[in-house]
Each structure stands twice: as C-alpha cells, then as structure tokens.
Design a protein around this motif. Structure first.
Motif, PDB file in Angstrom:
ATOM      1  N   ASP A 197      13.573   0.661  -2.642  1.00  9.91           N
ATOM      2  CA  ASP A 197      12.896  -0.610  -2.926  1.00  9.91           C
ATOM      3  C   ASP A 197      12.212  -0.615  -4.289  1.00  9.91           C
ATOM      4  OD1 ASP A 197      13.663  -1.666  -0.547  1.00  9.91           O
ATOM      5  OD2 ASP A 197      11.727  -1.441   0.469  1.00  9.91           O
ATOM      6  N   ILE A 198      11.656   0.533  -4.691  1.00 11.63           N
ATOM      7  CA  ILE A 198      10.930   0.530  -5.969  1.00 11.63           C
ATOM      8  C   ILE A 198      11.847   0.862  -7.160  1.00 11.63           C
ATOM      9  CG2 ILE A 198       8.666   0.974  -4.923  1.00 11.63           C
ATOM     10  CD1 ILE A 198       8.861   3.871  -5.633  1.00 11.63           C
ATOM     11  N   GLY A 199      13.155   0.917  -6.891  1.00 11.53           N
ATOM     12  CA  GLY A 199      14.124   0.960  -7.994  1.00 11.53           C
ATOM     13  C   GLY A 199      14.517   2.330  -8.497  1.00 11.53           C
ATOM     14  N   ASN A 200      14.425   3.357  -7.646  1.00  6.68           N
ATOM     15  CA  ASN A 200      14.877   4.678  -8.090  1.00  6.68           C
ATOM     16  C   ASN A 200      16.359   4.873  -7.773  1.00  6.68           C
ATOM     17  OD1 ASN A 200      11.705   5.336  -7.315  1.00  6.68           O
ATOM     18  ND2 ASN A 200      12.476   6.292  -9.151  1.00  6.68           N
ATOM     19  N   GLN A 201      16.960   5.811  -8.501  1.00 10.77           N
ATOM     20  CA  GLN A 201      18.392   6.110  -8.277  1.00 10.77           C
ATOM     21  C   GLN A 201      18.505   7.226  -7.258  1.00 10.77           C
ATOM     22  OE1 GLN A 201      20.971   6.713 -11.637  1.00 10.77           O
ATOM     23  NE2 GLN A 201      19.371   5.947 -12.996  1.00 10.77           N
ATOM     24  N   ILE A 202      18.750   6.837  -6.021  1.00 11.67           N
ATOM     25  CA  ILE A 202      18.712   7.816  -4.934  1.00 11.67           C
ATOM     26  C   ILE A 202      20.103   8.065  -4.347  1.00 11.67           C
ATOM     27  CG2 ILE A 202      17.742   8.292  -2.631  1.00 11.67           C
ATOM     28  CD1 ILE A 202      15.651   8.195  -4.919  1.00 11.67           C
ATOM     29  N   PHE A 240       0.843  -1.207   0.000  1.00 11.19           N
ATOM     30  CA  PHE A 240       0.000   0.000   0.000  1.00 11.19           C
ATOM     31  C   PHE A 240       0.880   1.262   0.000  1.00 11.19           C
ATOM     32  CE2 PHE A 240      -1.566   3.314   2.961  1.00 11.19           C
ATOM     33  CZ  PHE A 240      -2.665   3.777   2.242  1.00 11.19           C
ATOM     34  N   ILE A 241       1.906   1.263   0.858  1.00 12.39           N
ATOM     35  CA  ILE A 241       2.799   2.437   0.954  1.00 12.39           C
ATOM     36  C   ILE A 241       3.547   2.629  -0.373  1.00 12.39           C
ATOM     37  CG2 ILE A 241       4.881   3.351   2.119  1.00 12.39           C
ATOM     38  CD1 ILE A 241       2.552   3.501   4.014  1.00 12.39           C
ATOM     39  N   GLN A 242       4.010   1.526  -0.933  1.00 14.59           N
ATOM     40  CA  GLN A 242       4.733   1.630  -2.220  1.00 14.59           C
ATOM     41  C   GLN A 242       3.810   2.153  -3.316  1.00 14.59           C
ATOM     42  OE1 GLN A 242       6.594  -2.111  -3.213  1.00 14.59           O
ATOM     43  NE2 GLN A 242       8.218  -1.847  -1.706  1.00 14.59           N
ATOM     44  N   LYS A 243       2.581   1.634  -3.339  1.00 13.61           N
ATOM     45  CA  LYS A 243       1.636   2.029  -4.394  1.00 13.61           C
ATOM     46  C   LYS A 243       1.281   3.506  -4.297  1.00 13.61           C
ATOM     47  CE  LYS A 243      -2.306  -0.384  -6.194  1.00 13.61           C
ATOM     48  NZ  LYS A 243      -3.353  -1.331  -5.867  1.00 13.61           N
ATOM     49  N   GLN A 244       1.056   3.967  -3.060  1.00 15.47           N
ATOM     50  CA  GLN A 244       0.730   5.386  -2.865  1.00 15.47           C
ATOM     51  C   GLN A 244       1.882   6.266  -3.360  1.00 15.47           C
ATOM     52  OE1 GLN A 244      -1.961   7.125  -1.144  1.00 15.47           O
ATOM     53  NE2 GLN A 244      -3.084   5.240  -1.509  1.00 15.47           N
ATOM     54  N   THR A 245       3.113   5.827  -3.076  1.00 13.91           N
ATOM     55  CA  THR A 245       4.290   6.613  -3.473  1.00 13.91           C
ATOM     56  C   THR A 245       4.422   6.619  -5.002  1.00 13.91           C
ATOM     57  OG1 THR A 245       5.302   5.809  -1.431  1.00 13.91           O
ATOM     58  CG2 THR A 245       6.758   6.936  -2.970  1.00 13.91           C
ATOM     59  N   ILE A 246       4.260   5.450  -5.604  1.00 19.79           N
ATOM     60  CA  ILE A 246       4.383   5.359  -7.070  1.00 19.79           C
ATOM     61  C   ILE A 246       3.311   6.226  -7.742  1.00 19.79           C
ATOM     62  CG2 ILE A 246       4.124   3.787  -9.052  1.00 19.79           C
ATOM     63  CD1 ILE A 246       5.413   1.596  -7.183  1.00 19.79           C
ATOM     64  N   GLN A 247       2.086   6.165  -7.206  1.00 19.23           N
ATOM     65  CA  GLN A 247       0.998   6.976  -7.794  1.00 19.23           C
ATOM     66  C   GLN A 247       1.290   8.468  -7.684  1.00 19.23           C
ATOM     67  OE1 GLN A 247      -2.532   5.604  -5.802  1.00 19.23           O
ATOM     68  NE2 GLN A 247      -2.810   3.898  -7.211  1.00 19.23           N
ATOM     69  N   ALA A 248       1.822   8.879  -6.535  1.00 27.40           N
ATOM     70  CA  ALA A 248       2.137  10.306  -6.347  1.00 27.40           C
ATOM     71  C   ALA A 248       3.208  10.740  -7.348  1.00 27.40           C
ATOM     72  CB  ALA A 248       2.618  10.547  -4.918  1.00 27.40           C
ATOM     73  N   ILE A 249       4.227   9.902  -7.519  1.00 28.42           N
ATOM     74  CA  ILE A 249       5.330  10.228  -8.445  1.00 28.42           C
ATOM     75  C   ILE A 249       4.787  10.355  -9.866  1.00 28.42           C
ATOM     76  CG2 ILE A 249       7.493   9.350  -9.462  1.00 28.42           C
ATOM     77  CD1 ILE A 249       8.060   8.026  -6.683  1.00 28.42           C
ATOM     78  N   LYS A 295      12.582   6.615 -13.448  1.00 29.23           N
ATOM     79  CA  LYS A 295      13.536   5.667 -12.838  1.00 29.23           C
ATOM     80  C   LYS A 295      14.975   5.955 -13.266  1.00 29.23           C
ATOM     81  CE  LYS A 295      11.023   2.425 -10.625  1.00 29.23           C
ATOM     82  NZ  LYS A 295      10.042   1.427 -10.989  1.00 29.23           N
ATOM     83  N   LYS A 296      15.111   6.607 -14.428  1.00 26.75           N
ATOM     84  CA  LYS A 296      16.469   6.860 -14.950  1.00 26.75           C
ATOM     85  C   LYS A 296      17.104   8.095 -14.310  1.00 26.75           C
ATOM     86  CE  LYS A 296      15.350   5.305 -19.554  1.00 26.75           C
ATOM     87  NZ  LYS A 296      14.567   6.083 -20.494  1.00 26.75           N
ATOM     88  N   GLU A 297      16.254   8.956 -13.760  1.00 28.87           N
ATOM     89  CA  GLU A 297      16.759  10.247 -13.265  1.00 28.87           C
ATOM     90  C   GLU A 297      17.414  10.117 -11.887  1.00 28.87           C
ATOM     91  OE1 GLU A 297      14.385  14.399 -13.727  1.00 28.87           O
ATOM     92  OE2 GLU A 297      13.259  12.559 -14.044  1.00 28.87           O
ATOM     93  N   PRO A 298      18.638  10.620 -11.727  1.00 29.61           N
ATOM     94  CA  PRO A 298      19.222  10.595 -10.382  1.00 29.61           C
ATOM     95  C   PRO A 298      18.523  11.612  -9.479  1.00 29.61           C
ATOM     96  CG  PRO A 298      20.771  11.532 -11.972  1.00 29.61           C
ATOM     97  CD  PRO A 298      19.530  11.203 -12.732  1.00 29.61           C
ATOM     98  N   VAL A 299      18.101  11.158  -8.318  1.00 27.64           N
ATOM     99  CA  VAL A 299      17.343  12.021  -7.403  1.00 27.64           C
ATOM    100  C   VAL A 299      18.176  12.267  -6.153  1.00 27.64           C
ATOM    101  CG1 VAL A 299      15.250  12.138  -5.967  1.00 27.64           C
ATOM    102  CG2 VAL A 299      15.136  11.097  -8.244  1.00 27.64           C
ATOM    103  N   LEU A 308      11.002   7.248   3.345  1.00 26.17           N
ATOM    104  CA  LEU A 308      10.992   7.555   1.910  1.00 26.17           C
ATOM    105  C   LEU A 308      12.247   7.000   1.227  1.00 26.17           C
ATOM    106  CD1 LEU A 308       9.624   8.961  -0.482  1.00 26.17           C
ATOM    107  CD2 LEU A 308      10.697  11.103   0.226  1.00 26.17           C
ATOM    108  N   TRP A 309      13.354   7.107   1.916  1.00 19.70           N
ATOM    109  CA  TRP A 309      14.628   6.572   1.407  1.00 19.70           C
ATOM    110  C   TRP A 309      14.471   5.066   1.133  1.00 19.70           C
ATOM    111  CZ3 TRP A 309      19.739   7.291   4.716  1.00 19.70           C
ATOM    112  CH2 TRP A 309      20.861   7.081   3.894  1.00 19.70           C
ATOM    113  N   SER A 310      13.872   4.392   2.112  1.00 14.82           N
ATOM    114  CA  SER A 310      13.680   2.949   1.992  1.00 14.82           C
ATOM    115  C   SER A 310      12.721   2.617   0.834  1.00 14.82           C
ATOM    116  CB  SER A 310      13.144   2.442   3.334  1.00 14.82           C
ATOM    117  OG  SER A 310      12.582   1.191   3.219  1.00 14.82           O
ATOM    118  N   VAL A 311      11.599   3.327   0.746  1.00 18.66           N
ATOM    119  CA  VAL A 311      10.600   3.024  -0.300  1.00 18.66           C
ATOM    120  C   VAL A 311      11.173   3.311  -1.689  1.00 18.66           C
ATOM    121  CG1 VAL A 311       8.333   3.645  -1.232  1.00 18.66           C
ATOM    122  CG2 VAL A 311       8.631   3.438   1.232  1.00 18.66           C
ATOM    123  N   LEU A 312      11.779   4.476  -1.863  1.00 21.46           N
ATOM    124  CA  LEU A 312      12.287   4.847  -3.198  1.00 21.46           C
ATOM    125  C   LEU A 312      13.373   3.872  -3.652  1.00 21.46           C
ATOM    126  CD1 LEU A 312      12.432   8.779  -3.065  1.00 21.46           C
ATOM    127  CD2 LEU A 312      10.701   7.319  -4.130  1.00 21.46           C
TER     128      LEU A 312
END
Ligand code: AMP
Ligand code: ZN
Length: 315
Positions: free
Chosen positions: A72-77, A32-41, A49-53, A66-70
C-alpha cells in the motif's frame, strides 16, 4: 466502542491503544499502522522505495499484514513462502499466502522443502538431535538468505513485531547472551558478502495491533500456532510480558525501545567481529568449516540413505 472518539478525527472509534493513550476509527487506524511502519523504515534506513525487497511471508498475521502495508505504501515487494510440509498447518499457511497474492496480483515465490531437500521439516527434525524450533529457524534463515542473495535482493524483510522482539530481548537477558544482546536490532546490515541486510519494519507494533489490522483489512491469514512450536520458550516469555503489560500498559514498548536506544552505551566496547569464511560445501558464509545447514542436511541424508548433493540446492 460506544462514546469513544477517534483521537485523530473525532469520529466514533473502533479500538483503543492504551500504550499510546489513543483510540482510532478504521481509517485513522490504517493510517496509524502505515505511519508506524514508514517511521521504522526511515529511522533505521531499512530500504528505499526504489529497492526491491524480498519479504518472507509465513502466512501468519504479521507477515501477511506487512505484505499488505508495504504494498500500500508503494514499496517493491516480492514475497517468498517456504512450505515446510508440516501436516495441516503448512497447507493452511500456503492457502492464505496464495489467496492474498492472487487477489491482489502480487509476485510470490513458493519453495516446497520436500521438493528442494527431499525432506519435509518434520522429517528433518526426526533425524536431527536438536530442538524442533532450532532446526526450523536455521533452515528458514539459510534458505531465505540464500534465495535473496542469489536473486539480487539486497534486503530481506520479516514480520517480527514488538512482542517478538521484546520476548527475544527478555530471553537473551535471562540467559545473559551478550553476543545476541549486542546484535539485536530491527535492522542488521549486510556485513559480509553472501549475507543480505535483514529488516523488521513492524518492530514498533504489537501482536494485538497487527491482529486488529489484519482483521479490519480482511487480510487472509493462518491463525493456528505451529504444532511444532508449542513448547517454545519464546511463547512463555511473551506470556510473562503480557501479564506485566496488563498491569502497566506500555511496559513492553519501554523495555524494547529503551534497550535499543541504550544498547550502544551498555556495550561501549565492541565485541571482536565474528570471523566468517565460506562453507566448504555450499560456499555460503559460516563461522565453521562447513555451515550448520549443510551439516544438518548431511546428517539427515546419511540417516535416510538419500543423497542430494550440494549442487542440487538450486533455488
Ligand atoms: P516465526 O519465527 O515463525 O515467528 O516467524 C517470524 C517471521 O519469519 C515471519 O513473520 C515471516 O516473516 C518469517 N517466516 C516464518 N516462517 C516462514 C515461512 N514458512 N516462509 C517464509 N517466511 C517465514
Ligand atoms: Zn553450507
């Protein structure tokens, strides 16, 4: 929660989210937390996913989760932490951030204010006749944007959540700050060279939901309140909203989300764009001749007889 079933998989639920009329087991809550974050993004086209954040991590539950979720969902953080030098509080915050980075093998940049500017935040605040949180906010905004811009990050993410955003909205409404109201958004595009895009991927999640997430996932975080922010009016606005939320769950959510949707109709005539130019001292964007960051530093330095020239701010 005995007898309560997970809305998604019908296993035993561990928590209930009243405003969504839902209950979740641990696995489905994580989803649920991951889905909410992905939807917001996606909704606000925050980043791909390619952009360094560059993610600003304070060590508190929101930015740590947020660090953990981003991740886990494969962003470049790449995470960045500002050590403000607040006795005890900053040490605990830094420990949480460093522990998480080390455990997960994640990139982390730490900037110590005292080393960079010659003053810790409490030292700066003693020298500047402004409310404590205003000096802190200004320094953080400047340094985080400065780092992102000079290191080619086009996006800066923060851990602001639904409670933060609803409290900000209430504060701005109570004082009819039209300029701030018009610009409040989970995604502020970069509209001037030197200002990077600012995003808040957790704006749909509450304090409580993020706290549960951080606890369930055993994410280290500093749970003390900043000793310098105890009188901040945003805390009163949060408390007031929580009293109403208790009586009618979903109010905070409705208040913020409907505002964001209606905003364009409430302010049909765009206010004239603020004219920006480059600070005469550091070159960063500002509405004045010299930016507030440079002015604050100058005042602090003249009061302590310390001089750290503009060119020494090498982040
Ligand atoms: P606050 O204004 O303290 O509620 O923090 C809001 C967000 O700003 C946090 O979720 C972080 O993303 C960021 N932030 C606050 N303090 C720091 C810090 N010391 N270092 C890096 N990021 C921070
Ligand atoms: Zn400046």
């Amino acid at each position: 929660m005995k007898g309560l079933k997970c809305t998604a998989c019908k296993d035993e639920a561990i928590l209930r989210i009243k405003r969504h009329h839902a209950a979740f087991c641990q696995r489905c809550f994580k989803m649920f937390i991951q889905k909410q974050t992905i939807q917001a993004i996606k909704k606000y086209q925050m980043f791909s996913k390619k952009e360094p954040v560059l993610l600003a991590v304070s060590g508190g539950k929101d930015s740590m989760a947020l660090w953990s979720v981003l991740t886990d969902i494969g962003n470049q953080i790449t995470a960045i932490h500002l050590d403000l030098g607040i006795p005890n509080f900053s040490k605990q915050s830094l420990q949480a951030v460093q522990q998480f980075a080390q455990d997960k093998g994640l990139p982390l940049i730490v900037i110590h204010l005292k080393e960079l500017l010659g003053h810790s935040l409490p030292e700066l605040q003693n020298k500047i006749p402004r409310p404590a949180c205003s000096v802190c906010g200004l320094i953080k905004r400047y340094l985080l944007n400065h780092y992102a811009f000079h290191h080619d990050f086009s996006v800066l993410a923060t851990g602001h959540n639904l409670d933060d955003e609803a409290a900000t909205l209430l504060g701005n409404l109570l004082r009819w700050r039209e300029g701030y109201l018009q610009h409040q958004s989970p995604c502020l595009p970069s509209d001037y060279p030197g200002l990077v895009k600012k995003v808040k991927p957790f704006y749909t999640l509450t304090d409580q939901e993020i706290l549960w997430y951080a606890q369930q996932m055993k994410i280290p975080f500093c749970d003390s309140i900043c000793p310098l922010s105890q009188k901040a009016s945003s805390l009163d606005f949060k408390k007031a909203l929580n009293v109403i939320e208790e009586q009618s769950p979903g109010t905070k959510h409705y208040f913020l989300f409907h505002y964001l949707e209606k905003k364009q109709f409430l302010f049909p005539e765009k206010q004239p764009k603020v004219v920006l130019n480059n600070c005469s001292s550091c070159g960063m964007p500002t509405t004045q001749e010299k930016c507030s960051f440079c002015s604050i530093l100058e005042t602090a330095q003249s009061k302590s007889q310390l001089f750290i020239g503009k060119n020494d701010i090498e982040l």
